[in-house]
Design a protein around this motif. Structure first.
Motif, PDB file in Angstrom:
ATOM      1  N   GLU A  83       0.828  -1.209   0.000  1.00 23.04           N
ATOM      2  CA  GLU A  83       0.000   0.000   0.000  1.00 23.04           C
ATOM      3  C   GLU A  83       0.861   1.258   0.000  1.00 23.04           C
ATOM      4  OE1 GLU A  83      -3.954  -1.967   2.034  1.00 23.04           O
ATOM      5  OE2 GLU A  83      -2.563  -0.833   3.306  1.00 23.04           O
ATOM      6  N   LYS A  84       2.006   1.176   0.676  1.00 22.71           N
ATOM      7  CA  LYS A  84       2.895   2.344   0.742  1.00 22.71           C
ATOM      8  C   LYS A  84       3.502   2.640  -0.646  1.00 22.71           C
ATOM      9  CE  LYS A  84       7.152   3.948   2.868  1.00 22.71           C
ATOM     10  NZ  LYS A  84       8.363   3.483   3.521  1.00 22.71           N
ATOM     11  N   HIS A  85       3.931   1.606  -1.328  1.00 22.79           N
ATOM     12  CA  HIS A  85       4.651   1.830  -2.584  1.00 22.79           C
ATOM     13  C   HIS A  85       3.760   1.757  -3.817  1.00 22.79           C
ATOM     14  CE1 HIS A  85       8.524   2.018  -0.628  1.00 22.79           C
ATOM     15  NE2 HIS A  85       8.173   0.977   0.098  1.00 22.79           N
ATOM     16  N   GLY A  86       2.529   1.301  -3.647  1.00 21.17           N
ATOM     17  CA  GLY A  86       1.599   1.235  -4.780  1.00 21.17           C
ATOM     18  C   GLY A  86       2.183   0.424  -5.920  1.00 21.17           C
ATOM     19  N   PRO A  87       2.025   0.944  -7.153  1.00 17.60           N
ATOM     20  CA  PRO A  87       2.500   0.168  -8.305  1.00 17.60           C
ATOM     21  C   PRO A  87       4.022  -0.009  -8.315  1.00 17.60           C
ATOM     22  CG  PRO A  87       1.627   2.303  -8.987  1.00 17.60           C
ATOM     23  CD  PRO A  87       1.365   2.190  -7.525  1.00 17.60           C
ATOM     24  N   LYS A  88       4.721   0.768  -7.484  1.00 13.34           N
ATOM     25  CA  LYS A  88       6.191   0.647  -7.457  1.00 13.34           C
ATOM     26  C   LYS A  88       6.643  -0.518  -6.583  1.00 13.34           C
ATOM     27  CE  LYS A  88       7.365   5.418  -8.411  1.00 13.34           C
ATOM     28  NZ  LYS A  88       7.888   6.646  -7.872  1.00 13.34           N
ATOM     29  N   PHE A  89       5.715  -1.141  -5.851  1.00  7.91           N
ATOM     30  CA  PHE A  89       6.095  -2.262  -4.991  1.00  7.91           C
ATOM     31  C   PHE A  89       6.758  -3.336  -5.862  1.00  7.91           C
ATOM     32  CE2 PHE A  89       5.318  -6.453  -3.133  1.00  7.91           C
ATOM     33  CZ  PHE A  89       5.846  -6.270  -1.871  1.00  7.91           C
ATOM     34  N   GLY A  90       7.881  -3.805  -5.406  1.00  4.05           N
ATOM     35  CA  GLY A  90       8.632  -4.779  -6.220  1.00  4.05           C
ATOM     36  C   GLY A  90       9.875  -4.115  -6.769  1.00  4.05           C
ATOM     37  N   SER A  91       9.726  -2.833  -7.173  1.00  7.53           N
ATOM     38  CA  SER A  91      10.914  -2.064  -7.541  1.00  7.53           C
ATOM     39  C   SER A  91      11.422  -1.377  -6.285  1.00  7.53           C
ATOM     40  CB  SER A  91      10.570  -1.008  -8.582  1.00  7.53           C
ATOM     41  OG  SER A  91      10.002  -1.617  -9.710  1.00  7.53           O
ATOM     42  N   ALA A  92      10.471  -0.942  -5.461  1.00 13.81           N
ATOM     43  CA  ALA A  92      10.833  -0.306  -4.202  1.00 13.81           C
ATOM     44  C   ALA A  92      10.178  -1.075  -3.059  1.00 13.81           C
ATOM     45  CB  ALA A  92      10.328   1.128  -4.201  1.00 13.81           C
ATOM     46  N   GLY A  93      10.894  -1.179  -1.971  1.00 12.20           N
ATOM     47  CA  GLY A  93      10.355  -1.676  -0.712  1.00 12.20           C
ATOM     48  C   GLY A  93       9.714  -3.048  -0.666  1.00 12.20           C
ATOM     49  N   PRO A  94      10.199  -4.058  -1.426  1.00 14.27           N
ATOM     50  CA  PRO A  94       9.582  -5.373  -1.282  1.00 14.27           C
ATOM     51  C   PRO A  94       9.825  -5.909   0.130  1.00 14.27           C
ATOM     52  CG  PRO A  94      11.622  -5.555  -2.526  1.00 14.27           C
ATOM     53  CD  PRO A  94      11.379  -4.089  -2.308  1.00 14.27           C
ATOM     54  N   ALA A  95       8.760  -6.276   0.822  1.00 13.94           N
ATOM     55  CA  ALA A  95       8.916  -6.742   2.201  1.00 13.94           C
ATOM     56  C   ALA A  95       7.932  -7.857   2.490  1.00 13.94           C
ATOM     57  CB  ALA A  95       8.685  -5.582   3.168  1.00 13.94           C
ATOM     58  N   GLY A  96       8.399  -8.830   3.251  1.00 13.37           N
ATOM     59  CA  GLY A  96       7.554  -9.955   3.635  1.00 13.37           C
ATOM     60  C   GLY A  96       8.012 -10.473   4.973  1.00 13.37           C
ATOM     61  N   THR A  97       7.988 -11.794   5.120  1.00 13.93           N
ATOM     62  CA  THR A  97       8.409 -12.401   6.385  1.00 13.93           C
ATOM     63  C   THR A  97       9.633 -13.286   6.181  1.00 13.93           C
ATOM     64  OG1 THR A  97       7.038 -14.352   6.023  1.00 13.93           O
ATOM     65  CG2 THR A  97       5.985 -12.502   7.159  1.00 13.93           C
ATOM     66  N   GLY A  98      10.288 -13.189   5.021  1.00 14.84           N
ATOM     67  CA  GLY A  98      11.392 -14.086   4.662  1.00 14.84           C
ATOM     68  C   GLY A  98      12.653 -13.875   5.478  1.00 14.84           C
ATOM     69  N   PRO A  99      13.640 -14.749   5.336  1.00 11.40           N
ATOM     70  CA  PRO A  99      14.849 -14.718   6.158  1.00 11.40           C
ATOM     71  C   PRO A  99      15.788 -13.540   5.878  1.00 11.40           C
ATOM     72  CG  PRO A  99      14.979 -16.484   4.540  1.00 11.40           C
ATOM     73  CD  PRO A  99      13.589 -15.946   4.474  1.00 11.40           C
ATOM     74  N   PHE A 100      15.531 -12.806   4.787  1.00 10.02           N
ATOM     75  CA  PHE A 100      16.366 -11.640   4.482  1.00 10.02           C
ATOM     76  C   PHE A 100      15.483 -10.433   4.193  1.00 10.02           C
ATOM     77  CE2 PHE A 100      19.128 -15.209   3.721  1.00 10.02           C
ATOM     78  CZ  PHE A 100      20.356 -14.771   4.201  1.00 10.02           C
ATOM     79  N   THR A 101      15.982  -9.275   4.563  1.00  8.43           N
ATOM     80  CA  THR A 101      15.245  -8.040   4.280  1.00  8.43           C
ATOM     81  C   THR A 101      15.896  -7.329   3.107  1.00  8.43           C
ATOM     82  OG1 THR A 101      16.609  -6.726   5.767  1.00  8.43           O
ATOM     83  CG2 THR A 101      14.645  -7.741   6.713  1.00  8.43           C
ATOM     84  N   PHE A 102      15.087  -6.568   2.412  1.00  8.62           N
ATOM     85  CA  PHE A 102      15.567  -5.839   1.242  1.00  8.62           C
ATOM     86  C   PHE A 102      16.345  -4.598   1.699  1.00  8.62           C
ATOM     87  CE2 PHE A 102      14.735  -2.317  -1.734  1.00  8.62           C
ATOM     88  CZ  PHE A 102      15.280  -2.834  -2.891  1.00  8.62           C
ATOM     89  N   GLN A 103      17.543  -4.429   1.171  1.00  7.38           N
ATOM     90  CA  GLN A 103      18.341  -3.259   1.524  1.00  7.38           C
ATOM     91  C   GLN A 103      18.443  -2.267   0.388  1.00  7.38           C
ATOM     92  OE1 GLN A 103      19.964  -2.403   4.603  1.00  7.38           O
ATOM     93  NE2 GLN A 103      18.290  -3.787   5.039  1.00  7.38           N
ATOM     94  N   GLU A 104      18.836  -2.785  -0.787  1.00 10.97           N
ATOM     95  CA  GLU A 104      19.132  -1.854  -1.869  1.00 10.97           C
ATOM     96  C   GLU A 104      19.053  -2.581  -3.209  1.00 10.97           C
ATOM     97  OE1 GLU A 104      22.775   1.229  -2.789  1.00 10.97           O
ATOM     98  OE2 GLU A 104      23.312  -0.782  -2.225  1.00 10.97           O
ATOM     99  N   TRP A 105      18.573  -1.860  -4.213  1.00 12.15           N
ATOM    100  CA  TRP A 105      18.616  -2.395  -5.577  1.00 12.15           C
ATOM    101  C   TRP A 105      19.120  -1.285  -6.484  1.00 12.15           C
ATOM    102  CZ3 TRP A 105      13.752  -4.324  -8.747  1.00 12.15           C
ATOM    103  CH2 TRP A 105      14.184  -4.779  -9.995  1.00 12.15           C
ATOM    104  N   VAL A 106      20.340  -1.407  -6.950  1.00  8.56           N
ATOM    105  CA  VAL A 106      20.875  -0.463  -7.923  1.00  8.56           C
ATOM    106  C   VAL A 106      20.716  -1.156  -9.274  1.00  8.56           C
ATOM    107  CG1 VAL A 106      22.871   0.846  -8.695  1.00  8.56           C
ATOM    108  CG2 VAL A 106      22.463   0.532  -6.254  1.00  8.56           C
TER     109      VAL A 106
END
Lengths: 544, 312
Positions: free
Chosen positions: A185-208
């Motif tokens: 909801e925060k990232h809207g259509p940009k979710f996946g390019s920005a801020g992908p988050a779930g409950t998995g063993p690693f958190t998203f830090q950066e995508w260049v």
């Protein structure tokens, strides 16, 4: 002395167990007797970047692996790709009529944001997949959903309009992941390019973009699948995916230690890398992906089953497979890996053995007579077929096409090979401008691919054969709604029989997913799920 | 001079516009749909269509182009279809590494070419002259990708003197300098040949001039005659060639950056073409075109600096 008492068995059993453990540790790829060490950054090389990190919106193989780092699924696929185990759901049951599934969720799971995971998150994620606005290619994995209910925080009830025998297997797919509603909801259509988050063993830090991607250990993680020795948190501090487009550079980096592992090693290099110092080539076992040659049955020439059979017989598949895989694989006997559930071994005797004489006779009988230059002609038309192949991704296919061309020319079939980069390849397939194509598609189940390839609903994509047969459709439907495993297997075997008898695809060789991996990487076992190799990395650690 | 610059900038507008039209048309006419890249090869058509809508690709092409043009005028080149970040932001990130590579390659090529060219001219017809010519021709004839891979194999892989690939930071840091050497050598190698030949030919012509004989007759030391009196006057045609080669280097950077995993515009252009990230490709093409035009303008202005007879 001769009678073993309960007491005397115990130490022996213990010894046997210990010995077995040692043997397993010695033979298991990447396994190690050492205690795992926490910390370090695992660097994975990749020739291409991913199109998104939103698992609901893509079928890209590379995304499946990354998705497993960031997100969890209700169920999880074991290494054997047959056993479906607990994930975010601890246990589950289905109603007698197979249309209601109840999942009992873990109550100790949190999202990367710290928010507690509950049944409403499952409902929200599934409804997102089902929403046409999302454009998810994974809707079918959930079946025909009537309602998703959440009687309490740890229970989800999935009500289907009809049986979906595939449901449990498909709920273990990394694409049917539970995403964090708040992040979407925060990232809207940009979710996946920005801020992908779930409950998995690693958190998203950066995508260049086109350079690298960084994931950091989620230290609260404790709910990994039971087939890992470590249920969480991960041993690694970070996982970095580095984009190195040039394959040779990737090899140099792997040999020098600039990357710890990479996918996409070419067959020609496997032996050399196996012998390289500080490097090993690990394999995903099983790997469910078969290379094939497909026929678009609505095109002149290949619309005749005898022409397709002749082409299949004209190919020396054993020699082709050996040549292009540099001896790593022989010809595939069937279109699926023998031994997978619902496999029908009868197809092995239908796919013709190499028989150039028989192929010529079939073409003669079909009315295709050799012309002046040896290429066959019928009603003034030459037997000239367009074969589409990918350029720059599967080296083996690039080696395959000229060999295939030569073998078919030998029986009077002229093949025009059109090689193109991936986007152009799929665009040209989409434009319907082809007679034959070569490809390999990973699968979780036999049903999945049979449905992809042959369901008339999937014309023109991913049913690229254009096979439109009511009986096939009926059997696929019967398999989906089968009340028993036997009934389902019967239906799927019938589809395999129909496909083999009509020579819709020619199996070439079974792909084995190989991941060149540095010796300092311990506890890594490539996972065959959707041919990703990378799955959660919970047991992986780095030796100093 | 101010008026001259304004005139040149105005004249550059149709060039850049032409580049925009061409790059837009070529990208959209080549087969390959960004929505298929995002949704994946096995996605059913309705899923692809939904993604296409989300990416704003369902509007007719002329409408898409006009909207692109309208935004571009205000410096907005749209958003990457993959990262969804503004193209201008992505280009800013890529510009530094590419400029660093091109300038370092140019610096290396000019230094090597001047050395070889001057030596060849001064010792014309000797073994050194012939060797320098051969080296130049070799550098020109070898494809960049081969030179790059050989340098990696030999100096980075076998001898471990340099990193194999990647970005080490700005060139003024020790690490950045270390990472820049091999890519710059690779990219610069192809330039040395033509530049050295040009230096040799121009210098030979200048060395035959009367004023050089006068300088020598005055009793000036030979190095001063060559480096100050001759080379200064030979610089003009060299600057023209170097300016033109700048554009060539931007093209060569595509291959060099891809081989060395260099995070610049070249490698990104290749990967963006493969992922059909149209806005990024267009942004890069326009940036390179503007860069090319700007460098040519700077070269023209430099004439006035090196030749006081030229006035704008």
């Amino acid at each position: 002395m001769g009678t073993l008492t309960h007491r005397s068995i115990r130490p022996r059993a213990w010894l046997l167990g210990a010995a077995l453990l040692l043997v397993t540790a010695a033979v298991m790829p990447g396994a190690s007797a050492q205690a795992p060490r926490a910390g370090g950054t695992l660097v994975i090389g990749s020739q291409f970047d991913v199109p998104t990190l939103d698992p609901h919106r893509t079928t890209a193989i590379t995304v499946a692996g990354l998705s497993s780092l960031l997100f969890d699924t209700l169920l999880t696929p074991d290494y054997d790709l047959r056993t479906v185990g607990a994930g975010l759901a601890r246990r589950w049951e289905s109603s007698a009529d197979g249309t209601t599934y109840t999942f009992h969720l873990r109550d100790d799971v949190t999202f990367h944001s710290g928010r507690r995971f509950t049944s409403t998150d499952v409902k929200w994620s599934f409804e997102r997949i089902l929403d046409p606005k999302t454009g998810s290619p994974h809707k079918w994995r959930l079946g025909d959903v009537a309602a998703i209910e959440t009687p309490n925080e740890t229970t989800v009830v999935l009500r289907l309009k009809g049986r979906h025998a595939e449901l449990l297997v498909q709920l273990a797919s990394p694409f049917v992941a539970i995403v964090d509603r708040e992040a979407v909801e925060k990232h809207g259509p940009k979710f996946g390019s920005a801020g992908p988050a779930g409950t998995g063993p690693f958190t998203f830090q950066e995508w260049v973009l086109n350079d690298h991607m960084t994931f950091k250990r989620f230290s609260q993680y404790r709910w990994g699948p039971a087939f890992f020795m470590n249920r969480g948190p991960a041993h690694l501090d970070e996982v970095v995916f580095r984009i190195i487009p040039e394959y040779q550079t990737m090899l140099f980096e792997a040999e020098r230690g600039g990357v710890h592992a990479f996918r996409g090693v070419r067959s020609a290099d496997v032996e050399r890398l196996r012998r390289a110092r500080g490097l090993g080539v690990l394999e995903a076992n099983p790997s469910q992906q078969t290379h094939y040659l497909g026929f678009k049955v609505t095109r002149p020439g290949v619309s005749d089953v005898n022409v397709r059979k002749a082409i299949s017989a004209a190919l020396n598949r054993e020699a082709l497979a050996k040549a292009v895989t540099h001896g790593l694989a022989g010809a595939a006997k069937g279109i699926f890996l023998p031994g997978v559930s619902d496999y029908w071994a009868g197809q092995e005797s239908i796919f013709p053995k190499h028989d150039a004489v028989g192929a010529r006779a079939l073409l003669d009988a079909a009315g295709w007579k050799p012309g002046a230059d040896g290429i066959r002609v019928k009603d003034g038309h030459r037997l000239r077929l367009t074969l589409l192949g990918m350029l720059g991704t599967v080296e083996e296919h690039e080696e395959l096409h000229p060999l295939l061309q030569a073998q078919l020319k030998d029986v009077g079939v002229d093949i025009e090979v059109k090689l193109m980069a991936v986007p152009a390849f799929f665009a040209t397939l989409g434009k319907q401008d082809y007679d034959l194509w070569t490809l390999a598609t990973p699968y979780a189940s036999v049903f999945e691919l049979l449905r992809f390839w042959y369901s008339s609903k999937n014309i023109p994509s991913p049913n690229r054969t254009m096979w439109n047969d009511p009986r096939t459709d009926a059997e696929l439907l019967a398999a989906q709604s089968a009340a028993s495993a036997e009934a389902r297997a019967r239906a799927l075997q019938d589809v395999q029989r129909i496909a083999a008898e009509h020579h819709l695809l020619v199996p070439l060789w079974h792909e084995v997913l190989r991941v060149p991996t540095r010796a300092e990487v311990k506890g890594f076992r490539p996972h065959g799920v959707y041919a990703t190799g990378y799955y959660k990395f919970l047991d992986v650690w780095l030796e100093r | 001079m101010g008026l001259y610059i304004v005139r040149r900038v105005l004249a550059a507008i149709p060039v850049v516009l032409g580049v925009m039209v061409l790059s837009f048309a070529m990208l959209h006419l080549t087969p390959g749909d960004p929505a298929v890249v995002v949704a994946g090869a096995d996605a059913p058509p309705e899923a692809v269509e939904a993604i296409r809508r989300q990416l704003g690709l369902t509007r007719p092409l002329p409408v898409q182009f006009l909207s692109y043009l309208g935004q571009a005028v205000s410096g907005n080149f749209g958003h990457s279809l993959v990262s969804r970040k503004p193209v201008s932001e992505e280009i800013r990130r890529l510009l530094g590494p590419t400029l660093q590579l091109v300038v370092a390659a140019l610096g290396f090529a000019v230094a090597a070419a001047l050395g070889l060219g001057v030596a060849s001219a001064v010792w014309r017809g000797t073994l050194l002259d012939r060797l320098a010519t051969a080296a130049g021709v070799l550098g020109l004839s070898l494809p960049i990708f081969w030179v790059g891979l050989m340098l990696i194999w030999w100096l980075a892989f076998q001898w471990a003197l340099f990193p194999i690939s990647g970005w080490g930071g700005p060139i003024w840091t020790a690490r950045g300098f270390h990472y820049t050497i091999l890519p710059a050598l690779t990219l610069g190698a192809t330039l040395i040949g033509p530049l050295a030949r040009m230096t040799r030919a121009t210098l030979l012509e200048v060395l035959r001039q009367e004023y050089i004989r006068t300088a020598r007759a005055k009793g000036l030391a030979e190095p001063r005659v060559v480096y100050v009196h001759a080379l200064g006057n030979a610089a003009l045609p060299l600057i023209t060639v170097i300016g033109l080669q700048f554009g060539y280097l931007l093209g060569g950077a595509v291959v060099t950056e891809t081989i060395f995993g260099w995070p610049g515009m070249g490698r990104t252009a290749v990967l963006a073409i493969l992922s059909r990230d149209f806005p990024i490709v267009q942004g890069i093409v326009v940036t390179v075109a503007v860069g090319f035009v700007a460098v040519n303008l700077v070269v023209d202005l430099l004439y006035a600096v090196f030749d006081p007879r030229i006035r704008y």
